[in-house]
Design a protein around this motif. Structure first.
Motif, PDB file in Angstrom:
ATOM      1  N   HIS A  20     -39.804  32.618   5.809  1.00  0.00           N
ATOM      2  CA  HIS A  20     -38.997  32.335   4.626  1.00  0.00           C
ATOM      3  C   HIS A  20     -39.070  30.839   4.336  1.00  0.00           C
ATOM      4  CE1 HIS A  20     -35.627  31.755   1.959  1.00  0.00           C
ATOM      5  NE2 HIS A  20     -35.463  33.063   1.858  1.00  0.00           N
ATOM      6  N   PRO A  21     -39.614  30.440   3.175  1.00  0.00           N
ATOM      7  CA  PRO A  21     -39.829  29.016   2.904  1.00  0.00           C
ATOM      8  C   PRO A  21     -38.576  28.169   3.052  1.00  0.00           C
ATOM      9  CG  PRO A  21     -40.888  30.365   1.220  1.00  0.00           C
ATOM     10  CD  PRO A  21     -40.067  31.294   2.056  1.00  0.00           C
ATOM     11  N   ARG A  22     -37.473  28.657   2.528  1.00  0.00           N
ATOM     12  CA  ARG A  22     -36.236  27.877   2.558  1.00  0.00           C
ATOM     13  C   ARG A  22     -35.711  27.736   3.993  1.00  0.00           C
ATOM     14  NH1 ARG A  22     -31.229  29.778  -1.186  1.00  0.00           N
ATOM     15  NH2 ARG A  22     -29.662  28.223  -0.647  1.00  0.00           N
ATOM     16  N   VAL A  23     -35.736  28.825   4.745  1.00  0.00           N
ATOM     17  CA  VAL A  23     -35.264  28.786   6.128  1.00  0.00           C
ATOM     18  C   VAL A  23     -36.147  27.873   6.963  1.00  0.00           C
ATOM     19  CG1 VAL A  23     -34.887  30.159   8.215  1.00  0.00           C
ATOM     20  CG2 VAL A  23     -34.194  31.068   5.988  1.00  0.00           C
ATOM     21  N   ALA A  24     -37.457  27.953   6.753  1.00  0.00           N
ATOM     22  CA  ALA A  24     -38.381  27.113   7.519  1.00  0.00           C
ATOM     23  C   ALA A  24     -38.122  25.627   7.284  1.00  0.00           C
ATOM     24  CB  ALA A  24     -39.820  27.467   7.157  1.00  0.00           C
ATOM     25  N   VAL A  25     -37.895  25.253   6.025  1.00  0.00           N
ATOM     26  CA  VAL A  25     -37.602  23.848   5.707  1.00  0.00           C
ATOM     27  C   VAL A  25     -36.294  23.416   6.359  1.00  0.00           C
ATOM     28  CG1 VAL A  25     -36.972  22.285   3.823  1.00  0.00           C
ATOM     29  CG2 VAL A  25     -38.936  23.806   3.566  1.00  0.00           C
ATOM     30  N   MET A  26     -35.286  24.271   6.308  1.00  0.00           N
ATOM     31  CA  MET A  26     -33.990  23.942   6.899  1.00  0.00           C
ATOM     32  C   MET A  26     -34.095  23.778   8.416  1.00  0.00           C
ATOM     33  SD  MET A  26     -31.644  26.551   4.630  1.00  0.00           S
ATOM     34  CE  MET A  26     -30.098  26.181   5.456  1.00  0.00           C
ATOM     35  N   LEU A  27     -34.893  24.624   9.055  1.00  0.00           N
ATOM     36  CA  LEU A  27     -35.065  24.506  10.502  1.00  0.00           C
ATOM     37  C   LEU A  27     -35.830  23.243  10.874  1.00  0.00           C
ATOM     38  CD1 LEU A  27     -35.755  28.212  11.527  1.00  0.00           C
ATOM     39  CD2 LEU A  27     -33.755  26.837  12.112  1.00  0.00           C
ATOM     40  N   ASP A  28     -36.797  22.870  10.049  1.00  0.00           N
ATOM     41  CA  ASP A  28     -37.504  21.602  10.291  1.00  0.00           C
ATOM     42  C   ASP A  28     -36.537  20.423  10.205  1.00  0.00           C
ATOM     43  OD1 ASP A  28     -39.924  22.822  10.716  1.00  0.00           O
ATOM     44  OD2 ASP A  28     -40.675  22.510   8.683  1.00  0.00           O
ATOM     45  N   ALA A  29     -35.637  20.472   9.215  1.00  0.00           N
ATOM     46  CA  ALA A  29     -34.644  19.401   9.077  1.00  0.00           C
ATOM     47  C   ALA A  29     -33.698  19.390  10.270  1.00  0.00           C
ATOM     48  CB  ALA A  29     -33.862  19.593   7.776  1.00  0.00           C
ATOM     49  N   PHE A  30     -33.339  20.572  10.751  1.00  0.00           N
ATOM     50  CA  PHE A  30     -32.491  20.670  11.940  1.00  0.00           C
ATOM     51  C   PHE A  30     -33.179  20.010  13.132  1.00  0.00           C
ATOM     52  CE2 PHE A  30     -31.495  22.871  15.910  1.00  0.00           C
ATOM     53  CZ  PHE A  30     -30.114  22.751  15.964  1.00  0.00           C
ATOM     54  N   GLY A  31     -34.467  20.330  13.310  1.00  0.00           N
ATOM     55  CA  GLY A  31     -35.205  19.737  14.421  1.00  0.00           C
ATOM     56  C   GLY A  31     -35.305  18.227  14.327  1.00  0.00           C
ATOM     57  N   SER A  32     -35.497  17.717  13.115  1.00  0.00           N
ATOM     58  CA  SER A  32     -35.575  16.260  12.928  1.00  0.00           C
ATOM     59  C   SER A  32     -34.259  15.584  13.295  1.00  0.00           C
ATOM     60  CB  SER A  32     -35.947  15.936  11.477  1.00  0.00           C
ATOM     61  OG  SER A  32     -37.222  16.440  11.162  1.00  0.00           O
ATOM     62  N   ARG A  33     -33.139  16.193  12.876  1.00  0.00           N
ATOM     63  CA  ARG A  33     -31.831  15.621  13.215  1.00  0.00           C
ATOM     64  C   ARG A  33     -31.570  15.702  14.716  1.00  0.00           C
ATOM     65  NH1 ARG A  33     -29.214  12.011  11.347  1.00  0.00           N
ATOM     66  NH2 ARG A  33     -27.145  12.903  11.793  1.00  0.00           N
ATOM     67  N   LEU A  34     -31.994  16.802  15.321  1.00  0.00           N
ATOM     68  CA  LEU A  34     -31.830  16.958  16.761  1.00  0.00           C
ATOM     69  C   LEU A  34     -32.592  15.870  17.512  1.00  0.00           C
ATOM     70  CD1 LEU A  34     -30.781  18.630  19.171  1.00  0.00           C
ATOM     71  CD2 LEU A  34     -32.800  20.095  18.911  1.00  0.00           C
ATOM     72  N   ASP A  35     -33.790  15.538  17.029  1.00  0.00           N
ATOM     73  CA  ASP A  35     -34.583  14.480  17.658  1.00  0.00           C
ATOM     74  C   ASP A  35     -33.910  13.116  17.535  1.00  0.00           C
ATOM     75  OD1 ASP A  35     -36.555  16.187  18.514  1.00  0.00           O
ATOM     76  OD2 ASP A  35     -37.845  15.881  16.762  1.00  0.00           O
ATOM     77  N   LEU A  36     -33.136  12.920  16.472  1.00  0.00           N
ATOM     78  CA  LEU A  36     -32.426  11.655  16.305  1.00  0.00           C
ATOM     79  C   LEU A  36     -31.140  11.601  17.124  1.00  0.00           C
ATOM     80  CD1 LEU A  36     -32.796  11.045  12.458  1.00  0.00           C
ATOM     81  CD2 LEU A  36     -33.842   9.710  14.292  1.00  0.00           C
ATOM     82  N   ILE A  37     -30.439  12.732  17.182  1.00  0.00           N
ATOM     83  CA  ILE A  37     -29.126  12.756  17.824  1.00  0.00           C
ATOM     84  C   ILE A  37     -29.237  12.879  19.348  1.00  0.00           C
ATOM     85  CG2 ILE A  37     -27.008  14.141  18.064  1.00  0.00           C
ATOM     86  CD1 ILE A  37     -27.251  14.727  15.053  1.00  0.00           C
ATOM     87  N   ALA A  38     -30.132  13.734  19.822  1.00  0.00           N
ATOM     88  CA  ALA A  38     -30.243  13.963  21.275  1.00  0.00           C
ATOM     89  C   ALA A  38     -31.698  14.188  21.662  1.00  0.00           C
ATOM     90  CB  ALA A  38     -29.386  15.153  21.678  1.00  0.00           C
ATOM     91  N   PRO A  39     -32.555  13.187  21.459  1.00  0.00           N
ATOM     92  CA  PRO A  39     -34.001  13.385  21.621  1.00  0.00           C
ATOM     93  C   PRO A  39     -34.445  13.756  23.031  1.00  0.00           C
ATOM     94  CG  PRO A  39     -33.479  11.061  21.396  1.00  0.00           C
ATOM     95  CD  PRO A  39     -32.229  11.812  21.082  1.00  0.00           C
ATOM     96  N   GLU A  40     -33.776  13.254  24.041  1.00  0.00           N
ATOM     97  CA  GLU A  40     -34.213  13.472  25.425  1.00  0.00           C
ATOM     98  C   GLU A  40     -33.393  14.542  26.136  1.00  0.00           C
ATOM     99  OE1 GLU A  40     -36.880  11.980  26.339  1.00  0.00           O
ATOM    100  OE2 GLU A  40     -36.970  10.764  24.518  1.00  0.00           O
TER     101      GLU A  40
END
Length: 419
Positions: free
Chosen positions: A383-403
């Motif tokens: 699902h294009p919209r869900v995929a984009v939202m999950l990518d954004a989630f992953g990017s924020r996760l990398d910023l908030i708790a990368p390790e």
């Protein structure tokens, strides 16, 4: 001999968005118009084809299927039929092709046949059933290009039905409304798939058809979709103007359920503009209007299929996320998931991702990852919209708790999903 399932036919039906009933109806129409005898297929007939219990359709059905699909029966996974002396004579394929050149939705008569047929409310009922199937497909999959294209094709075929014969003014208005409905579904699929240029094109065609129909409900749907489209495009002024057109229709003043939807979507638009107090006030009015609505009122299937208290919570989840009020957003997310009806598969996936994001922004990292991982893999990857939202989630996760361990777990999960 054991039946061998026809996986090729099944895959083609899935690709084209056909249910067994819809394909049977389509083939029956073509057979009936071109042979003068009604087709006799039903759901079980198509299931017999798919299961392999019937290894090849009879000649008239086979020729009609080939016209509907644009493929030969062999290419659709059937075996060559061995004809006995008692079997019906094969249908002349050239006759079918000639007739099909003047046929779209129901296969209107070819030149040289008995005069134009009468298009009636029975035809309208079949068209409306196909619209119900499109709605069901959208709630299951959403945003897919194939849904958009299928809906657009059905809009064109519905217009072709106008030219297939004579009809009363009531029937013609109903067909224009149906064509507008299909176009608005194509528009919505394009919006959901973030294909905004295509959505705008569908919108313009849908608006013309809606005016020809005079149907206020489909006018409301199109303008309300336009408001959502502009909101997702980051254009809150145009979004508010479009939604105001929908809310200004007499239908929205007469029926509190339409008024409620207009108010709830306007609340989401207020959030795009950062107007916190208007968001809260508009959602309150939306709930009040819904509580006033008569549950026994007959309303369009596109509205009853999705709009309820859970949808208000879904819009509130989106709105408060835009405002950065993550705790309030999370509360609405939980309420939405608790109230979603089982057929709202697409909405459940979107709500789940938004809920995960709300948890993440509150630094509930472990809970956020658990929530995000619960999104089905087919939605996460397809699902294009869900995929984009999950990518954004992953990017924020990398910023908030990368390790963190949850971040490592999430990255490994997404690798498996995308394989």
């Amino acid at each position: 001999m054991d039946a061998v399932p026809n996986h090729v036919l099944t895959a083609w039906m899935k690709e084209q968005g056909y249910s067994s009933r819809e394909l049977a109806d389509r083939i029956n129409r073509v057979v009936g118009e071109l042979t003068g005898k009604p087709g006799g297929l039903d759901d079980s007939s198509i299931r017999a084809w798919r299961s392999g219990r019937v290894r090849c359709p009879k000649s008239a059905q086979r020729a009609a299927l080939e016209l509907v699909s644009g493929r030969t029966a062999l290419a659709l996974g059937f075996v060559r039929r061995t004809r006995t002396k008692d079997e019906e004579q094969p249908v002349d394929r050239r006759t079918f092709i000639t007739a099909a050149a003047t046929t779209a939705f129901t296969g209107g008569p070819a030149a040289g046949t008995a005069g134009p047929r009468r298009v009636g409310m029975a035809d309208v009922a079949l068209v409306q059933q196909r619209f119900s199937d499109i709605i069901a497909s959208d709630h299951l999959h959403g945003g897919q290009l194939r849904i958009e294209m299928h809906a657009a094709t059905l809009a064109d075929e519905t217009l072709a039905l106008q030219r297939a014969g004579t009809a009363s003014q009531r029937v013609r208005a109903s067909l224009y409304a149906a064509a507008a409905s299909f176009r608005s579904s194509a528009m919505w699929a394009a919006i959901d798939g973030r294909r905004f240029g295509d959505a705008s094109n569908h919108m313009r065609e849908a608006q013309v058809l809606a005016e020809l129909s005079g149907d206020p409900a489909i006018k409301f749907r199109i303008w309300s979709h336009a408001g959502t489209m502009y909101r997702h495009m980051g254009r809150p002024v145009e979004a508010a103007a479009a939604n105001d057109v929908a809310r200004g229709l007499g239908l929205a003043r007469r029926d509190p359920m339409f008024a409620s939807l207009g108010l709830a979507r306007h609340a989401a638009i207020y959030a795009s503009a950062g107007d916190r107090s208007s968001v809260r006030r508009s959602f309150g009015h939306a709930r009040e209007a819904m509580n006033r609505a008569d549950p026994g009122e007959v309303r369009p299937v596109w509205l009853t299929a999705f709009y309820d208290a859970a949808e208000i919570d879904s819009l509130a989840l989106s709105a408060y996320s835009l405002l950065g009020d993550w705790a309030t957003a999370e509360a609405h997310g939980h309420r939405c998931l608790a109230g979603l009806r089982t057929h709202m598969v697409r909405s459940k996936a979107i709500t789940t991702v938004r809920l995960a994001r709300a948890q993440l922004e509150q630094r509930e990292v472990e809970s956020a990852v658990v929530t995000a991982k619960s999104v089905p893999a087919d939605a996460a990857a397809g699902h294009p919209r869900v995929a984009v939202m999950l990518d954004a989630f992953g990017s924020r996760l990398d910023l908030i708790a990368p390790e963190s361990g949850p971040a490592d777990e999430w990255r490994a999960h997404m690798v498996r999903v995308k394989v």
